[in-house]
Design an enzyme around this catalytic site. Structure first.
Site, PDB file in Angstrom:
ATOM      1  N   GLU A   1     -65.502  -4.805  -4.369  1.00  8.53           N
ATOM      2  CA  GLU A   1     -64.090  -4.179  -4.623  1.00  8.53           C
ATOM      3  C   GLU A   1     -63.786  -4.981  -5.880  1.00  8.53           C
ATOM      4  O   GLU A   1     -62.466  -5.048  -6.049  1.00  8.53           O
ATOM      5  CB  GLU A   1     -63.585  -3.899  -3.778  1.00  8.53           C
ATOM      6  CG  GLU A   1     -64.010  -3.035  -2.644  1.00  8.53           C
ATOM      7  CD  GLU A   1     -63.073  -2.684  -1.371  1.00  8.53           C
ATOM      8  OE1 GLU A   1     -61.752  -3.092  -1.226  1.00  8.53           O
ATOM      9  OE2 GLU A   1     -63.099  -1.789  -0.453  1.00  8.53           O
TER      10      GLU A   1
ATOM     11  N   LYS B   1     -48.413   8.989  -7.899  1.00  9.93           N
ATOM     12  CA  LYS B   1     -48.757   8.639  -6.401  1.00  9.93           C
ATOM     13  C   LYS B   1     -48.578   7.392  -6.005  1.00  9.93           C
ATOM     14  O   LYS B   1     -48.384   6.423  -6.626  1.00  9.93           O
ATOM     15  CB  LYS B   1     -50.418   8.856  -6.611  1.00  9.93           C
ATOM     16  CG  LYS B   1     -51.056   8.866  -5.187  1.00  9.93           C
ATOM     17  CD  LYS B   1     -52.612   9.184  -5.426  1.00  9.93           C
ATOM     18  CE  LYS B   1     -53.564   8.396  -4.582  1.00  9.93           C
ATOM     19  NZ  LYS B   1     -54.928   8.535  -4.721  1.00  9.93           N
TER      20      LYS B   1
ATOM     21  N   GLU C   1     -49.727   4.512  -3.062  1.00 11.71           N
ATOM     22  CA  GLU C   1     -50.947   3.971  -2.166  1.00 11.71           C
ATOM     23  C   GLU C   1     -50.255   2.722  -1.319  1.00 11.71           C
ATOM     24  O   GLU C   1     -49.524   1.870  -1.955  1.00 11.71           O
ATOM     25  CB  GLU C   1     -52.150   3.644  -3.190  1.00 11.71           C
ATOM     26  CG  GLU C   1     -53.310   4.476  -2.560  1.00 11.71           C
ATOM     27  CD  GLU C   1     -54.509   4.401  -3.263  1.00 11.71           C
ATOM     28  OE1 GLU C   1     -55.065   5.205  -3.514  1.00 11.71           O
ATOM     29  OE2 GLU C   1     -54.690   3.088  -4.243  1.00 11.71           O
TER      30      GLU C   1
ATOM     31  N   HIS D   1     -60.237   4.246   5.522  1.00 11.83           N
ATOM     32  CA  HIS D   1     -59.285   4.289   4.310  1.00 11.83           C
ATOM     33  C   HIS D   1     -59.966   5.367   3.169  1.00 11.83           C
ATOM     34  O   HIS D   1     -59.173   6.258   2.696  1.00 11.83           O
ATOM     35  CB  HIS D   1     -59.666   3.017   4.020  1.00 11.83           C
ATOM     36  CG  HIS D   1     -58.901   2.695   2.408  1.00 11.83           C
ATOM     37  ND1 HIS D   1     -57.615   2.511   2.339  1.00 11.83           N
ATOM     38  CD2 HIS D   1     -59.261   2.925   1.109  1.00 11.83           C
ATOM     39  CE1 HIS D   1     -57.238   2.244   1.082  1.00 11.83           C
ATOM     40  NE2 HIS D   1     -58.308   2.517   0.364  1.00 11.83           N
TER      41      HIS D   1
ATOM     42  N   HIS E   1     -51.258  -1.156   0.365  1.00  9.90           N
ATOM     43  CA  HIS E   1     -52.138  -2.337   0.155  1.00  9.90           C
ATOM     44  C   HIS E   1     -51.671  -3.218   1.347  1.00  9.90           C
ATOM     45  O   HIS E   1     -51.353  -4.471   0.906  1.00  9.90           O
ATOM     46  CB  HIS E   1     -52.030  -3.062  -1.093  1.00  9.90           C
ATOM     47  CG  HIS E   1     -53.634  -3.200  -1.685  1.00  9.90           C
ATOM     48  ND1 HIS E   1     -54.126  -4.069  -2.299  1.00  9.90           N
ATOM     49  CD2 HIS E   1     -54.886  -2.368  -1.483  1.00  9.90           C
ATOM     50  CE1 HIS E   1     -55.254  -4.018  -2.882  1.00  9.90           C
ATOM     51  NE2 HIS E   1     -55.692  -2.892  -2.182  1.00  9.90           N
TER      52      HIS E   1
END
Lengths: 223, 764
Positions: free
Chosen positions: B333, B106, B108, B59, B110
């Site tokens: 995180e 952008k 991304e 990742h 998940h």
């Protein structure tokens, strides 16, 4: 005419409410939750959003913000106050308006262009509408179901304190299709739909929301 | 009670060089572990091991994709650099849209967290991408989501879909960001591995661009935002690894839950406003958000991009859980955290603004010139590494590639040979069946859970071809964004599939009248350790890079998500492509819906018999085989120019791209948008079924007011672009018809009921 728009931590539609005030010809003034000073405004808008993350209950924490002390006393002495969505929840938590707002019947957030009927065109915020007129205004909420006991509801109906009602499918389970109410004096209005998102054809479904803002400016000019 | 746990320090590592370490459990390969020992000249401490394991995960390190992503750089031309202000490698790319404005955007993924815990997984996906955009110096102004699920009627879809949608809404709505578009696609390949991609776009003035670097010896490193807790520890290494794909899902999904982060959108909203005020006051040197790999990532990336050294006092990090060990703090995180580099003289004002927004802020470190990232814990050194070795010198794998053995067989099995409807009644039934199918039906069950109005700048939102937001209220300058991908096409031919995704997204942006400017991507694939998947990936990146070169659009950044598979079965290769375009005046955008009766309807482009991978083959025959539609990007560009010019001169009142479901579905959507009917005549000499359901590319339907028709025709003729008047808009309301001359007609009321019933019936 100066119309204050309060920013609480988590307020979202404060920018939009200020834009609507300016478009209507007023002067929008940003008010900060942590300050009691109302900066000489003639009216106040409590905008939509998720003040304090909706923690505890929607509006329950915002109601204790320092600015609200001043808003409460100003409202009691007749200053026009409009609570939109989260602002409506804050007004109920503050007991400036009766009843409460609970989670939508479908248990989902709903965002749509909602048809409404303006039921009372004599409040400080609705005088520029024709009574009974049908309008389309943005509705977006997760906890917009208006509830009150029967006595309160009957009183609201009898006294003409129901300001706006949903037409077509009831979007959130509000009792008696109530979309907005006023206090007895008509200076304090709580509204679940968002008139500030219906002031410009380009970025909203209509301009049907603009009269909420022109109404208050007219009222203030009269006074 | 005192904590008796022994902390592993650098001196302990030197004293006990052969201690057993759990590198395999952290997802590392033997060679990778050996490499750490070589870099450090000793075994890593447990904190260092934690850092390397998360930063060298797929990742964070892009170790399997790097060699292929290099193509984007290799194929970059001067023309593509023209508007590019910040390219690949930063938190997000930045493009110049004129008038002193810059836009950053952008996508991304998940995916895995959203399968394990749909609500939080999807919510924190939004949170993460929004912080990426914020950390570039921009105010986030809109989000979009690209979702892919198993079959609509599969029990697990009923579990994950409502949670994911509620999570996206719950987080995005609470941030006050309008959701201006996205995709929802159903296919059996996503059944055990839904895709949750999220896009954010932000706006700033040119001079407000910020970068992730820690420069200036003695400058302070401030951690601000939420406290650090035990959530999401090792999220990137454990979740984005082969162990997720290999283990059976259902029995393990609960055990994975501690690796999924928990979001607090209220804190993020405060963080956004606080950070924007810090930018405004000029108090931020470098800045980095904390997302995947948490503090490990932020400290090592900031340090390696700056002067190269940083000293961190890890025990100053405010904790939600006092029992966390240093390695856990480094890997956590926890969401809604940012790290800024601040000049000592500005620290006090910085902290004061954080206080105003009720955001915790703590000086936890200092920039040094030692070239080392040193982390101290209660007086002992627990990390002492060259930051570049953590952030940038991860392994680079040239994974084996094999064109799948089945690829030829798959391509030989074209959908053109399947039985097809012939009579008017059969065509009518097919149109209704497709309109009601999960991929083509009304998605408002989903989009109505998202606020599309907040901030008051949303000009177009679902179901329009692209989302459009106004950037400048005075001039009307704005941007349009669309994202697309047909994974079936990509399966049939990954090279072509990626180019087709790019073309569709480009066309959508052009259809609303915007000039395409830049690209972002989210490349969702199976396991890179599967040589056939790796071939798909290599082909798709080659296709996308070459396509971008051909269109002259830079890829400004994006994301790779591997290990999307259930057992050994990978998902359809899904290279989601986002195209951003500019509108000089959003008031003159072209919406997709027919607006009034009596206007001519034109079909632009050439229709060929291209049915393989189509929605028709998928819905009616559950068939996937053959070759995807052909594509000539020069033609796509010509079409784009016509659509943009037509908008500029006010020659079209509506424009809608043709893609999934072909002309039939485009007409359905254009009619239903505002309840305006249409009567069309299909071109003679073409099989009506092909005319209606083929998915040939580079086509659009436009409505042309009578007054503009001559000029519109001239524009098409001068450019020698294929165009045909296929009919006119006719009638308003539920009683109006969509009528295909000589074949069938459907009242809009019936069409709408059919189109809008599918999701509520399945999900309510």
């Amino acid at each position: 005419m100066k119309v204050g728009v309060v920013t609480f931590p988590g307020s979202l539609d404060d920018v939009d409410a200020r834009r609507a005030v300016n478009l209507a010809g007023g002067e929008a003034v940003a008010l900060w939750h942590g300050e009691r000073d109302l900066r000489g405004v003639d009216a106040v808008v409590l905008p939509g959003g998720f003040s304090y993350g909706d923690y505890l209950r929607c509006g329950a924490i915002a109601r204790f913000a320092p600015v609200m002390t001043s808003v409460l006393s100003a409202a009691e002495s007749g200053m026009p106050v409009l609570g939109i969505c989260n602002g409506f929840q804050i007004l109920c938590e503050s007991h400036l308006l009766p009843g409460a707002l609970i989670r939508n019947r479908e248990r989902r957030f709903v965002c749509r262009d909602q048809r409404l009927r303006i039921e009372n065109a004599s409040t400080a915020w609705t005088s520029q509408y024709d009574e009974g007129v049908e309008v389309t205004i943005v509705l977006k909420n997760g906890e917009g179901g208006y509830v009150a006991d029967d006595t309160t509801l009957d009183r609201l109906e009898a006294e003409g304190q129901v300001v706006a009602r949903y037409l077509g499918d009831n979007p959130n389970g509000s009792m008696r299709d109530i979309a907005g109410i006023a206090n007895e004096r008509g200076n304090v209005v709580g509204l679940m739909p968002h008139p500030e998102h219906a002031v410009d054809d380009l970025c909203g479904p209509s301009t049907d929301g603009l009269p909420f803002f022109t109404s208050v400016l007219k009222e203030l000019a009269k006074a | 009670m005192t904590d008796q746990r022994v902390v592993d320090t650098v001196s302990a590592a030197q004293g006990d060089p052969n201690a057993q370490q759990p590198w395999a459990d952290l997802g590392l390969k033997p060679a990778e572990y050996a490499q750490f020992r070589e870099i450090l000249g000793r075994r890593p401490t447990s904190s260092e091991l934690a850092m390397y394991s998360v930063m060298w995960s797929e990742h964070c390190s892009y170790k399997s994709s790097k060699v292929h992503l290099a193509r984007f750089d290799e194929l970059m031309t001067d023309r593509m650099r023209e508007h590019l202000m910040v390219g690949i490698g930063e938190n997000a790319g930045v493009v110049d849209i004129g008038d002193g404005y810059a836009v950053t955007f952008k996508i991304e993924s998940h995916n895995h967290p959203s399968y394990v815990e749909p609500y939080q997984g999807a919510a924190t996906g939004i949170g993460g991408i929004v912080r990426d955009i914020l950390s570039m110096g921009a105010r986030p102004v809109a989000v979009m989501d690209q979702l892919r699920f198993g079959p609509l009627d599969a029990p697990d879809t009923q579990r994950v879909l409502p949670g994911i949608v509620a999570g996206i809404g719950g987080y995005g709505n609470c941030l006050g960001l309008p959701n201006i578009g996205g995709e929802t696609v159903f296919d059996p390949s996503y059944a055990g591995n839904p895709l949750v991609n999220a896009l954010c776009v932000g706006v700033m003035r040119h001079e407000q661009i910020h970068l992730a670097r820690a420069s200036g010896e003695g400058n302070r490193v401030v951690l601000y935002g939420a406290k650090t807790g035990g959530d999401g520890i090792g999220g990137v290494s454990v979740l984005a690894s082969e162990t997720f794909a290999a283990r059976g899902h259902t029995q393990n999904q609960h055990k994975k839950r501690p690796s999924v982060q928990v979001g607090d959108p209220f804190m993020e909203k405060l963080l956004i406003e606080c950070t924007l005020e810090l930018f405004e006051e000029g108090l931020v040197g470098g800045i980095q958000d904390l997302g995947g790999a948490g503090l490990s990532c932020a400290t090592s990336e900031l340090a390696s991009a700056g002067d190269g050294g940083m000293h961190v006092w890890l025990d100053r990090v405010p904790l939600r859980d006092a029992s966390l060990a240093p390695e856990e703090i480094l890997m956590s995180e926890s969401q809604e955290r940012m790290m800024a580099v601040v000049e000592p003289a500005n620290v006090e004002r910085f902290l004061k603004i954080c206080q105003k927004w009720e955001v915790d802020a703590t000086v936890i470190g200092e920039v040094t010139s030692t070239g080392r990232l040193v982390v101290e814990w209660q007086g002992e050194t627990v990390v002492d590494v060259p930051p570049r070795s953590v952030a940038h010198d991860g392994p680079v794998y040239q994974r084996p590639l094999i064109r799948p053995v089945q690829q030829d067989t798959l391509q030989a099995d074209g959908a053109e040979a399947l039985p097809r409807p012939a009579t008017g009644d059969e065509l009518r039934a097919t149109l209704l069946r497709l309109a009601a199918s999960p991929n083509l039906c009304d998605k408002s069950w989903i989009s109505d859970q998202y606020d599309r109005y907040v901030r008051g700048n949303t000009v177009l939102a679902p179901p329009e071809d692209a989302g459009v937001v106004r950037v400048d209220e005075q001039t009307g300058l704005g941007v349009a964004i669309s994202t697309d991908c047909n994974g079936r096409f990509a399966k049939l031919d990954p090279y072509a599939g990626a180019r087709l995704a790019l073309a569709e997204s480009y066309r959508n942006v052009a259809a609303c009248g915007a000039r395409p400017l830049a690209v972002t991507d989210c490349l969702n694939f199976g396991s890179p350790e599967d040589a056939e998947v790796m071939w798909q990936f290599a082909e798709a990146t080659r296709g996308l890079a070459e396509g971008c070169r051909d269109l002259g659009l830079p890829v400004t950044g994006g994301n790779v998500s591997f290990y999307n598979q259930t057992g050994d079965i990978p998902i359809l290769p899904t290279p989601v492509v986002g195209v951003l375009g500019v509108l000089d005046d959003v008031a003159r955008r072209t919406p997709m819906g027919f607006r009034e009766p009596g206007q001519s309807v034109y079909l632009l482009g050439t229709t060929r018999e291209e049915l393989s991978g189509s929605e028709w083959a998928h819905v009616v025959h559950a068939h996937l085989g053959g070759r995807p539609p052909s594509l000539d990007l020069a033609v796509e560009q010509q079409l784009g120019e016509i659509l943009v010019e037509a908008r500029r001169h006010g020659l079209v009142s509506a424009a809608h791209d043709l893609s999934d479901g072909g002309l039939a579905q485009a007409l359905v959507e254009s009619c239903l948008r505002n309840g305006v009917g249409a009567r069309v005549r299909l071109p003679a000499g073409v099989d009506p079924f092909v005319a209606l359901f083929s998915e040939s590319t580079s086509r659009a339907v436009v409505a042309v007011p009578g007054s503009a028709e001559a000029r519109f025709l001239e524009m098409c003729t001068v450019r020698e672009f294929p165009h045909a008047r296929i009919g006119a808009t006719e009638g308003v309301g539920d009683g109006a018809l969509l009528e295909v001359d000589g074949q069938f007609s459907v009242p809009l009321g019936e069409l709408r009921a059919t189109w809008s019933a599918t999701l509520p019936a399945a999900l309510d």
